[in-house]
Design a protein around this motif. Sequence first.
Motif, short mmCIF file in Angstrom:
data_model
loop_
_atom_site.label_atom_id
_atom_site.label_comp_id
_atom_site.label_asym_id
_atom_site.label_seq_id
_atom_site.Cartn_x
_atom_site.Cartn_y
_atom_site.Cartn_z
N VAL A 82 1.06 -1.35 0.01
CA VAL A 82 0.11 0.08 0.08
C VAL A 82 0.91 1.27 -0.06
O VAL A 82 0.46 2.19 -0.70
CB VAL A 82 -0.96 -0.01 0.98
CG1 VAL A 82 -1.47 1.33 1.42
CG2 VAL A 82 -1.91 -1.15 1.08
N LEU A 83 2.08 1.30 0.73
CA LEU A 83 3.03 2.28 0.93
C LEU A 83 3.36 2.62 -0.53
O LEU A 83 3.43 3.91 -1.09
CB LEU A 83 3.97 2.22 1.95
CG LEU A 83 4.63 3.20 2.25
CD1 LEU A 83 4.17 4.56 2.61
CD2 LEU A 83 5.92 2.98 3.18
N LYS A 86 0.92 4.18 -2.87
CA LYS A 86 0.61 5.46 -2.77
C LYS A 86 2.01 6.56 -3.02
O LYS A 86 1.49 7.68 -3.82
CB LYS A 86 0.57 5.83 -1.19
CG LYS A 86 -0.73 5.39 -0.60
CD LYS A 86 -0.90 5.45 0.95
CE LYS A 86 -2.38 4.81 1.40
NZ LYS A 86 -2.40 5.12 2.88
N GLU A 89 1.78 6.58 -6.95
CA GLU A 89 0.81 7.69 -7.30
C GLU A 89 1.35 9.13 -7.06
O GLU A 89 1.13 9.84 -7.95
CB GLU A 89 -0.50 7.45 -6.42
CG GLU A 89 -1.69 8.60 -6.71
CD GLU A 89 -2.14 8.53 -7.98
OE1 GLU A 89 -2.78 9.60 -8.26
OE2 GLU A 89 -2.11 7.40 -8.84
N LEU A 90 1.97 9.29 -5.96
CA LEU A 90 2.56 10.47 -5.92
C LEU A 90 3.50 10.95 -6.98
O LEU A 90 3.79 12.22 -7.48
CB LEU A 90 3.31 10.89 -4.50
CG LEU A 90 2.15 10.92 -3.29
CD1 LEU A 90 2.90 10.79 -2.15
CD2 LEU A 90 1.34 12.00 -3.41
#
Length: 154
Positions: A82-83, A86, A89-90
């Motif tokens: 998950v990290l 994220k 995505e950034l």
Amino acid sequence: MKHASKPDSTSFFGRMAEGITKFSGSTAAFIAAAGLVLVWALTGPLFHYSETWQLVINTGTTIITFLMVFLIQRAQNKDSLVLHLKLNELLAATQGASNRLINAQDFSEEEIKTLHDFYCILADLAKKDNDLGKTHTVEEAEDNHSEKLAAHGE
């Protein structure tokens, strides 16, 4: 359009593992474990501190530890994924960010070391600047690195 299923929330094992993981990190779980050890210790005189009495706590803690290792690793794998998502995505959404770093967790150790070396050069460039607002790119670091190699005849 068919939606992707959530394997963790729909499978029995996923729900059970999630519940156990959440409970095992709670205050209630700690109090229960400490209480169990206290009850075991208090029953020592009743069982004359026998080998069987000792075997009960040793076996119980070994089994629980063995199973918890897998649950903890499962939770860490999920959190790590998950990290990464994220961060990916950034990176994908940030103009000027290097898309080369998307899925960097899949890079070989050599590729990671190469990137690390470039970022060390960026850190060195940033230390030399008095302007805290100035930014540098990997390309500047690469150019700087190439100039250093050329100056040393490598």
